[in-house]
Design an enzyme around this catalytic site. Structure first.
Site, short mmCIF file in Angstrom:
data_model
loop_
_atom_site.label_atom_id
_atom_site.label_comp_id
_atom_site.label_asym_id
_atom_site.label_seq_id
_atom_site.Cartn_x
_atom_site.Cartn_y
_atom_site.Cartn_z
CE LYS A 273 8.19 4.41 -3.11
NZ LYS A 273 8.42 2.91 -3.51
NE ARG B 4 10.17 2.51 0.85
CZ ARG B 4 11.24 3.07 0.50
NH1 ARG B 4 12.08 3.43 1.23
NH2 ARG B 4 11.16 3.23 -0.88
CB SER C 46 3.56 1.44 -4.97
OG SER C 46 3.89 1.14 -3.84
#
Length: 288
Positions: free
Chosen positions: A141, A43, A112
């Site tokens: 997030k 990521r 997700s």
């Protein structure tokens, strides 16, 4: 790899921040794998394409040597270039069916989800697994509200494909997430910020394994005496019982007595409930 046999317990994701003690991303991920992480995701939200491809190829080599599935976040094209096992999509990324066409039928496609509706839609669309979260608030997030363990309970009872709980999960709260019904955990900072990533992963895997064993043991209901009243429950541990009773938010103000003995909070997820166990939940209010 044969995705039909996809089964994992600890999902490790790379972090763009500097790692402790000057360790590289590859060093941290290798320690994570040695500690039990059995699927790895790259990521990188801020790097340029050339850097991300270099990282992806390096992680592909590492994960292949350990026979661990490798996933690229967001970008199916990058996943294809790096010969990754699959891609993990966000709700705004390429649709699942298009990613499947690009990567092939053998590719792993995860997505997700942040609500039960999204989880059900992902299952219907053919996702191989879903991420559910963020369970707790996390800087990974920013701006995304926590879904809490309530969504974990709903998803666990509603979908059939594998799901992994993600978002702010640490050694301190993993047992609560597992008690809500998760069988798989995802960690980022709990691994990348740890002074000992291998040990952190090993401990998370131990918690997951213990939770799975509890579910195997308590696959049928038992009768307990709860505060003097007979109650039927599928809970395997005190922690699961509190979660089923909706009492997890009160744990700081609860004392638990199991079969006549005060039970320390550290044992709430480890001590098994038995048929005819006597459980006393005592709520106290602090004062000054």
């Amino acid at each position: 790899m044969n995705k039909d046999k996809l089964d994992f317990k600890l999902y490790a994701i790379t972090s763009g921040e500097a790692h402790k003690d000057g360790r590289t991303m590859l060093q941290v991920m290798e320690q994570a794998i040695k500690g039990g992480a059995d699927i790895v995701q790259l990521r990188n939200k801020s790097g340029d394409k050339e850097l991300i491809l270099q990282q992806a190829k390096a992680l592909r080599t590492l994960t292949r040597s350990y026979r661990v599935p490798f996933i690229v976040n967001d970008d199916p094209h990058m996943a294809k270039l790096a010969e990754a096992d699959g891609v993990h999509l966000g709700q705004e990324d390429m649709p699942i069916d298009q990613a499947r066409v690009l990567l092939g039928s053998d590719a792993i496609v995860g997505i997700s989800t942040h609500s039960l509706q999204q989880a059900l839609a992902a299952e219907q669309a053919g996702a191989d697994y879903i991420g559910v979260g963020p369970v707790f608030e996390t800087p990974t997030k920013p701006g995304r509200p926590a879904v809490s363990t309530r969504l974990i309970e709903e998803v666990a009872s509603s979908i059939r494909i594998p799901f992994v709980a993600i978002g702010g999960i640490t050694l301190a709260n993993a047992a609560e997430v597992l008690a809500a019904g998760a069988a798989r955990l995802c960690a980022v900072r709990a691994i990348t910020d740890s002074a000992e990533p291998e040990q952190a992963c090993r401990r998370l895997c131990e918690l997951i394994h213990a939770s799975r064993k509890l579910r195997e043991i308590n696959s049928f209901p038992i009768n307990i005496l709860l505060n003097g009243k007979l109650k039927e429950t599928y809970a395997a541990s005190v922690s699961e019982l509190l979660d089923q009773l909706g009492q997890q938010h009160k744990i700081k103000h609860l004392i638990v007595e199991l079969d006549g003995c005060l039970l320390p909070r550290t044992a709430w997820n480890e001590r098994l409930l038995k048929n005819n166990s006597h459980v006393e939940l005592i709520q106290f209010v602090g004062g000054g």
